[in-house]
Design an enzyme around this catalytic site. Structure first.
Site, PDB file in Angstrom:
ATOM      1  N   TYR A 100      31.584  40.818  34.975  1.00 32.65           N
ATOM      2  CA  TYR A 100      31.915  41.522  36.222  1.00 32.65           C
ATOM      3  C   TYR A 100      31.450  40.704  37.425  1.00 32.65           C
ATOM      4  O   TYR A 100      30.534  41.105  38.142  1.00 32.65           O
ATOM      5  CB  TYR A 100      31.255  42.909  36.205  1.00 32.65           C
ATOM      6  CG  TYR A 100      31.686  43.833  37.307  1.00 32.65           C
ATOM      7  CD1 TYR A 100      32.951  44.415  37.305  1.00 32.65           C
ATOM      8  CD2 TYR A 100      30.833  44.136  38.357  1.00 32.65           C
ATOM      9  CE1 TYR A 100      33.342  45.278  38.313  1.00 32.65           C
ATOM     10  CE2 TYR A 100      31.215  44.997  39.377  1.00 32.65           C
ATOM     11  CZ  TYR A 100      32.471  45.568  39.344  1.00 32.65           C
ATOM     12  OH  TYR A 100      32.855  46.424  40.346  1.00 32.65           O
TER      13      TYR A 100
ATOM     14  N   SER B 145      47.128  52.617  46.009  1.00 29.21           N
ATOM     15  CA  SER B 145      48.253  53.142  45.226  1.00 29.21           C
ATOM     16  C   SER B 145      47.775  53.828  43.959  1.00 29.21           C
ATOM     17  O   SER B 145      48.501  54.598  43.352  1.00 29.21           O
ATOM     18  CB  SER B 145      49.230  52.013  44.875  1.00 29.21           C
ATOM     19  OG  SER B 145      48.612  51.081  44.023  1.00 29.21           O
TER      20      SER B 145
ATOM     21  N   GLY C 123      43.982  54.826  41.309  1.00 27.18           N
ATOM     22  CA  GLY C 123      42.531  54.838  41.123  1.00 27.18           C
ATOM     23  C   GLY C 123      41.757  55.528  42.234  1.00 27.18           C
ATOM     24  O   GLY C 123      42.206  56.523  42.816  1.00 27.18           O
TER      25      GLY C 123
ATOM     26  N   LYS D 224      30.503  42.504  45.775  1.00 23.49           N
ATOM     27  CA  LYS D 224      30.107  43.832  46.248  1.00 23.49           C
ATOM     28  C   LYS D 224      28.749  43.741  46.944  1.00 23.49           C
ATOM     29  O   LYS D 224      28.515  44.375  47.969  1.00 23.49           O
ATOM     30  CB  LYS D 224      30.041  44.822  45.072  1.00 23.49           C
ATOM     31  CG  LYS D 224      31.376  45.088  44.374  1.00 23.49           C
ATOM     32  CD  LYS D 224      32.331  45.863  45.242  1.00 23.49           C
ATOM     33  CE  LYS D 224      33.535  46.380  44.463  1.00 23.49           C
ATOM     34  NZ  LYS D 224      34.571  46.960  45.352  1.00 23.49           N
TER      35      LYS D 224
ATOM     36  N   ASN E  30      38.766  49.585  50.059  1.00 25.46           N
ATOM     37  CA  ASN E  30      38.703  49.884  48.628  1.00 25.46           C
ATOM     38  C   ASN E  30      39.311  48.783  47.766  1.00 25.46           C
ATOM     39  O   ASN E  30      38.923  48.613  46.611  1.00 25.46           O
ATOM     40  CB  ASN E  30      39.423  51.216  48.362  1.00 25.46           C
ATOM     41  CG  ASN E  30      39.584  51.486  46.888  1.00 25.46           C
ATOM     42  OD1 ASN E  30      38.622  51.822  46.194  1.00 25.46           O
ATOM     43  ND2 ASN E  30      40.796  51.295  46.380  1.00 25.46           N
TER      44      ASN E  30
END
Lengths: 186, 251
Positions: free
Chosen positions: B155, B14, B16, B161, B94
């Site tokens: 982070y 939605s 970025g 990731k 994503n």
């Protein structure tokens, strides 16, 4: 307490930030408008809002919600139980934090995800005002000649350095400490 | 059209990077499922606006609410994509959700949410989409970040990731014989919502030279490439798109 930036200015800047961030009409925003429930803000929107307010007033908004600070200060489980619901202690803090708010009523308690919907435009205004009110008596240059540049940035009239305020997280921690020591939270 | 008659699902699209990827895939000819997490909030509004934008390009598009940390919701997302658009060619992973705190300050439920969304959620997406992807010899592209390989303040998402880059390598091998290609794009400092957040927890970010700031378009272009036949020889790779930020010791 500072008198350079009034509540009306803060409220107006918050409305402006809400309109820009959430693309909502200014007419939909009143003091008691819930930023989450009525305007549809999500966590990322709050970060955007905070950033805009920081740029506008030269302050640093809290990065963490008071429930997270409670968990860090008083231990995990002190604010939120294993089912994600507020503990009696967190409920008492919530009532102190948002005295005007109508809390949701459920038999099995309030879910932590329901809490952000209590943040109204007025509550956000109060938060920004509380940070601005930490303006020190004088500048580090020794002068006591604060003035509001552009109506929103407090600078020293002598050395022109921007004022430094207590950041939002420290202020929340100080408030929680005072509440804990003063009133005997459950 | 490069992707005529192809269908893509882009999770967390939605806003970025996801939004930009969805638009680039649509401009290349694909029909796109726009996924968002929260019903009734700003992301639903933005997802619907994006769908309208994609339809204006002459493509089909639908917005589907699904929290990828919920296996049933992922199943429903894939089922709706298949039922409404008839097939699935590209799955772009994503969506991400994580607190911005150092590890020592994470609560147990922060850790659970971190893993549930960013590891288990992504793996669920691959597993649920696999039957449709197999049918179309589809592609999976995971969106990673430099946090997967460099310490980044507050982070913890970086470790997820890193885990997913490993999943990309493993799945690329295990799914190769089934005709499904799996790769990743690792973005540097991308100017999106997350950038706004990082700016708040990473002092000095504002002082970085603008030349190292990656635009969402630069990420999306590489995703389009990985979905295209031109990338047929690329398997299990993570392509770094960071304008050289990680290529120098000093900057």
């Amino acid at each position: 307490m500072q008198h350079l930036i009034g509540e009306e200015t803060v409220s107006s800047e918050i409305r402006k930030a809400l309109v820009e961030t959430l693309r909502v009409g200014p007419a939909t925003i009143g003091p008691e408008t819930s930023i989450v429930r009525d305007l549809g803000a999500e966590s990322l929107d709050f970060l955007d809002l905070n950033y805009r307010l920081e740029q506008t007033f030269g302050i640093r908004m809290a990065r963490h919600f008071f429930l997270e600070h409670m968990e860090e200060m008083f231990g995990e489980g002190s604010a939120i139980d294993e089912n994600g619901r507020l503990t009696p202690r967190a409920l008492a803090v919530l009532r102190a934090r948002y005295p005007e708010a109508t809390l949701p009523e459920h038999e099995d308690g309030i879910d932590m995800d329901e809490v952000p919907s209590l943040i109204t435009v007025q509550a956000m205004t109060d938060t920004v005002m509380s940070i601005l009110d930490t303006l020190p008596a004088g500048c580090s240059c020794g002068a006591s000649a604060w003035r509001a540049e552009d109506g929103t940035h407090v600078i020293c009239g002598t050395c022109r350095q921007p004022a430094t305020f207590t950041n939002g997280d420290d202020l929340t921690r100080q408030w929680l400490s005072g509440l804990s020591e003063g009133s005997g939270l459950p | 059209m490069l992707f005529a008659d192809k269908v893509a699902v882009v999770t967390g699209s939605s806003r970025g990077i996801g939004r930009t990827i969805a638009l680039h895939l649509a401009r290349a000819g694909a029909d796109v499922v726009v996924n968002y997490r929260v019903r009734g909030g700003s992301s639903e509004r933005q997802a619907n606006e994006l769908c309208a934008e994609i339809r204006a390009l002459g493509r089909r598009s639908l917005a589907v609410q699904a929290d990828i940390s919920n296996r049933q919701a992922v199943r429903a997302l894939v089922a709706e994509a298949g039922a409404t658009l008839g097939r699935l060619d590209f799955l772009v992973l994503n969506a991400a959700r994580a607190p911005f705190k150092p590890y020592e300050r994470l609560l147990d439920r922060d850790l659970r949410q971190l893993v549930d969304t960013n590891f288990l959620g992504n793996v669920s997406c691959i597993r649920e989409a696999l039957p449709l992807l197999e049918r179309s010899s589809g592609k999976v592209v995971f969106i990673s970040s430099l946090g997967s390989r460099f310490a980044t303040p507050s982070y913890p998402l970086g470790s997820m990731k890193a885990a997913m880059e490993a999943v990309v390598r493993d799945c690329a091998e295990s799914l190769r014989d089934r005709g499904v290609a799996v790769n990743a794009v690792c973005g540097g400092i991308v100017q999106t919502d997350s950038f706004k957040i990082l700016r708040q927890v990473w002092d000095g970010l504002d002082r970085l030279s603008p030349e190292v700031l990656v635009s969402p378009d630069e990420i999306a272009e590489v995703v389009v490439f990985l979905c295209s036949p031109a990338a047929a020889g690329i398997c299990g790779q993570t392509i770094v798109v960071d304008r050289g930020l990680s290529n120098r010791v000093l900057r």
